[in-house]
Design a protein around this motif. Structure first.
Motif, short mmCIF file in Angstrom:
data_model
loop_
_atom_site.label_atom_id
_atom_site.label_comp_id
_atom_site.label_asym_id
_atom_site.label_seq_id
_atom_site.Cartn_x
_atom_site.Cartn_y
_atom_site.Cartn_z
N ILE A 107 -36.06 -73.24 1.96
CA ILE A 107 -34.70 -73.53 1.78
C ILE A 107 -33.90 -73.02 0.61
N GLY A 108 -34.33 -73.22 -0.58
CA GLY A 108 -33.99 -73.05 -1.68
C GLY A 108 -33.64 -71.54 -2.24
N SER A 109 -34.70 -70.61 -1.48
CA SER A 109 -34.55 -69.05 -1.40
C SER A 109 -33.50 -68.48 -0.87
N GLY A 110 -32.56 -69.46 -0.34
CA GLY A 110 -31.46 -68.79 0.44
C GLY A 110 -31.61 -68.52 1.82
N LEU A 111 -32.67 -68.66 2.59
CA LEU A 111 -32.82 -68.28 3.84
C LEU A 111 -31.86 -69.27 4.51
N MET A 112 -31.68 -68.76 5.88
CA MET A 112 -30.67 -69.51 6.86
C MET A 112 -31.32 -70.40 7.76
N LEU A 113 -31.92 -71.63 6.85
CA LEU A 113 -32.67 -72.70 7.49
C LEU A 113 -31.96 -73.94 7.06
N GLY A 114 -32.03 -74.74 7.87
CA GLY A 114 -31.55 -75.96 7.56
C GLY A 114 -32.40 -77.09 6.97
N ARG A 115 -32.00 -78.17 6.38
CA ARG A 115 -32.86 -79.23 5.65
C ARG A 115 -33.08 -80.24 6.62
N GLU A 116 -32.15 -80.39 7.64
CA GLU A 116 -32.29 -81.38 8.49
C GLU A 116 -33.72 -81.74 9.38
N GLY A 117 -34.12 -80.35 9.71
CA GLY A 117 -35.58 -80.68 10.42
C GLY A 117 -36.53 -81.14 9.56
N PRO A 118 -36.64 -80.65 8.40
CA PRO A 118 -37.73 -81.06 7.54
C PRO A 118 -37.34 -82.46 7.24
N SER A 119 -36.14 -82.95 6.87
CA SER A 119 -35.98 -84.41 6.60
C SER A 119 -36.36 -85.39 7.68
N ILE A 151 -22.59 -62.29 13.70
CA ILE A 151 -23.74 -61.36 13.90
C ILE A 151 -24.81 -61.44 12.96
N VAL A 152 -24.37 -61.53 11.61
CA VAL A 152 -25.34 -61.57 10.31
C VAL A 152 -26.13 -62.83 10.64
N ARG A 153 -25.25 -63.89 10.63
CA ARG A 153 -25.93 -65.29 10.64
C ARG A 153 -26.67 -65.52 11.97
N PHE A 154 -26.16 -64.96 13.18
CA PHE A 154 -27.19 -64.85 14.02
C PHE A 154 -28.44 -64.36 14.25
N VAL A 155 -28.41 -63.13 13.61
CA VAL A 155 -29.66 -62.22 13.48
C VAL A 155 -30.54 -62.90 12.54
N PHE A 156 -29.99 -63.11 11.20
CA PHE A 156 -30.79 -63.46 10.30
C PHE A 156 -31.33 -64.89 10.40
N SER A 157 -30.71 -65.74 11.06
CA SER A 157 -31.14 -67.09 11.80
C SER A 157 -32.58 -66.90 12.48
N MET A 158 -32.44 -65.85 13.41
CA MET A 158 -33.70 -65.73 14.15
C MET A 158 -34.90 -65.14 13.31
N ILE A 159 -34.50 -64.23 12.44
CA ILE A 159 -35.72 -63.71 11.62
C ILE A 159 -36.12 -64.75 10.57
N SER A 160 -35.33 -65.83 10.12
CA SER A 160 -35.82 -66.81 9.29
C SER A 160 -36.58 -67.87 10.24
N TYR A 161 -36.25 -68.53 11.15
CA TYR A 161 -36.97 -69.46 11.99
C TYR A 161 -38.18 -68.82 12.45
N GLY A 162 -37.73 -67.66 13.33
CA GLY A 162 -38.90 -66.92 13.91
C GLY A 162 -40.25 -66.80 13.01
N SER A 163 -40.11 -66.58 11.75
CA SER A 163 -41.41 -66.53 10.97
C SER A 163 -42.16 -67.53 10.73
N GLY A 164 -41.91 -68.82 11.09
CA GLY A 164 -42.52 -70.02 10.89
C GLY A 164 -42.31 -70.68 9.54
N LEU A 165 -41.54 -70.26 8.83
CA LEU A 165 -41.33 -70.87 7.51
C LEU A 165 -40.48 -72.26 7.62
N PRO A 166 -41.34 -73.28 7.07
CA PRO A 166 -40.62 -74.38 6.94
C PRO A 166 -39.09 -74.60 6.54
N GLY A 167 -38.47 -74.92 7.72
CA GLY A 167 -37.00 -75.04 7.49
C GLY A 167 -36.26 -75.30 9.09
#
Length: 453
Positions: free
Chosen positions: A61-73, A253-269
């Motif tokens: 999350i700290g790297s700037g990816l479009m991921l939220g902290r609520e799920g990990p919390s 569009i940017v938020r939608f596409v990059f949210s998919m790229i961020s979460y689809g990768s399986g990174l914790p977030g």
């Protein structure tokens, strides 16, 4: 400078990939894993998840990816609850209560919204309004909110200020708003699930997929640094200034596409806050369109931003009560409950008509498909199921029940009473039954009996 950032993100990718490889259950938001635990479909090591999820989540999350902290919390809170239960050696039922309390505490601390934390656990994770669960969840959520507020001085992260009251004649526009949001929510559900499938085409090991968004986030950050992260600062900025239609469309569009790229990768977030951000942007976009068409006064654009957050999340997660209560706690306006509920209901019904499933439930199904391969088909599990009004259990004798897989009812709880199971007992809405079946078939049992016609 770009080279240093690239090198830093590659180091982050190496660390996170090692952590995910050692403990695959820290991948993603963690909410499906908690839901699986409470449904007795997953058995997790609390300590292994606790420290790995914390480190990997902070880095991702700290790297700037479009991921939220609520799920990990939520997953961290649930792990703490599980750990307390195992240390105190409480029984299985009490341990589940502690897991639920920890999950509610995690969301309450993340958003400073204790009621939403409790409702999310009941509505989305546990799927039952059991007094045994909601009492412990409420106690944990209130205490967590008190600590984050009093000790750390935090405030609700999405407090947008006062909103103008919506007049009755605007409800026609709210109906259109809800219909459009419902379609966009259904698109989000399908695209998010497809993004996980798309990563299989990379032929990379699953734990290494995170390198892709960690590299792609660099050019995004160079052109639009304000759009990085979960999106809470972006939502607050919409309360001060609403951009033009073209800019809003590009932001969506940017938020939608990059949210998919961020979460689809399986990174914790997580996707909780990113969903709210997209809802706010869609609300601003549609509200701005209505203003330019001359159908809406510019004073009400901020209302569309706030309502968009609630309705978009309500439709995607199919958790309307959580969405409404969350936004109500942040805005603090009783007069906006009706428009929030109206648009959320319309969007929910659109997704329901398109056979869209709750996103966290769909993610859990994906997770369990892999888990089932490793399970011993003879290993037994106890499944606790509430009898819901309108379900195939309600007002039926045990003899007349249709079973999808071989199972047996071992306990019936009605209020404070424990009933001895027998074929002639009529199950009533509000009863809680315990079913013994194999771990492989536990999910099929829950899906069958929790379906409301």
């Amino acid at each position: 400078m770009i080279f240093i950032i690239l090198l830093l993100n590659l180091v982050i990718g190496l660390i996170v990939s090692r952590l995910v490889k050692k403990e695959p259950q820290i991948a993603g938001s963690g909410i499906p894993q908690v839901e699986g635990q409470l449904q007795d479909e997953l058995t997790l090591s609390w300590f292994a998840i606790l420290w790995r999820k914390f480190i990997a989540g902070v880095l991702s999350i700290g790297s700037g990816l479009m991921l939220g902290r609520e799920g990990p919390s939520i997953q961290l809170g649930a792990s703490v609850g599980q750990g307390v239960g195992e240390i105190l050696k409480v029984d299985h039922r009490q341990k589940k209560s502690l897991i639920a309390a920890g999950a509610a505490s995690g969301l309450a601390a993340a958003f400073n919204a204790p009621l939403a934390g409790v409702m999310f656990v009941l509505e989305e994770i546990y799927h039952s309004f059991s007094s045994f669960i909601w009492l412990s969840a409420l106690a944990g959520a209130v205490l967590a909110d008190a600590v984050s507020t009093v000790v750390f001085g935090q405030k609700p992260v999405l407090a947008v200020g006062n909103l103008p009251d919506i007049p009755v004649h605007i409800y026609g526009l709210l109906l259109i708003f809800g219909l459009v949001l419902g379609l966009l929510a259904f698109l989000y559900q399908k695209t998010l699930l497809a993004s996980q499938t798309a990563y299989k085409l990379t032929r990379l090991p699953k734990y290494m997929n995170g390198f892709i968004p960690l590299i792609l986030v660099i050019p995004v950050g160079l052109f639009w640094s304000a759009g990085l992260g979960g999106g809470n600062s972006l939502i607050l900025s919409l309360g001060q200034h609403v951009p033009t239609l073209k800019i809003l469309l590009a932001m969506v569009i940017v938020r939608f596409v990059f949210s998919m790229i961020s979460y689809g990768s399986g990174l914790p977030g997580g996707i909780f806050l990113p969903i709210l951000t997209l809802g706010a942007l869609n609300g601003a976009l549609i509200g701005q369109a209505f203003v330019q068409l001359g159908w809406l006064s510019g004073d009400y654009r901020i209302d569309f931003v706030v309502i968009g957050m609630a309705a978009y999340f309500a439709a995607i997660g199919k958790a309307p009560f959580t969405a409404i209560i969350l936004i109500f706690e942040m805005v603090g306006s009783v007069t906006h409950v009706l428009p929030l509920a109206f648009v959320s209901l319309v969007a929910y019904l659109v997704v329901d008509a398109l056979n869209g499933a709750p996103i966290y439930e769909s993610l859990l199904d994906r997770l369990l498909q892999n888990e089932k391969q490793a399970k011993d088909r003879s290993e037994l599990s106890a499944v606790t199921i509430p009898v819901l009004a309108g379900s195939s259990l309600a007002d039926q004798t045990i003899t007349n029940l249709v079973w999808p897989v071989p199972s047996i009812i071992t306990g019936i709880k009605r209020g404070d009473r424990e009933l001895m199971p027998s074929g002639q007992i009529i199950l009533r809405p509000g009863d809680v039954i315990t079913i013994r079946t194999t771990k492989v078939d536990a999910h099929a049992i829950r899906q069958h009996f929790l379906t409301v016609s």
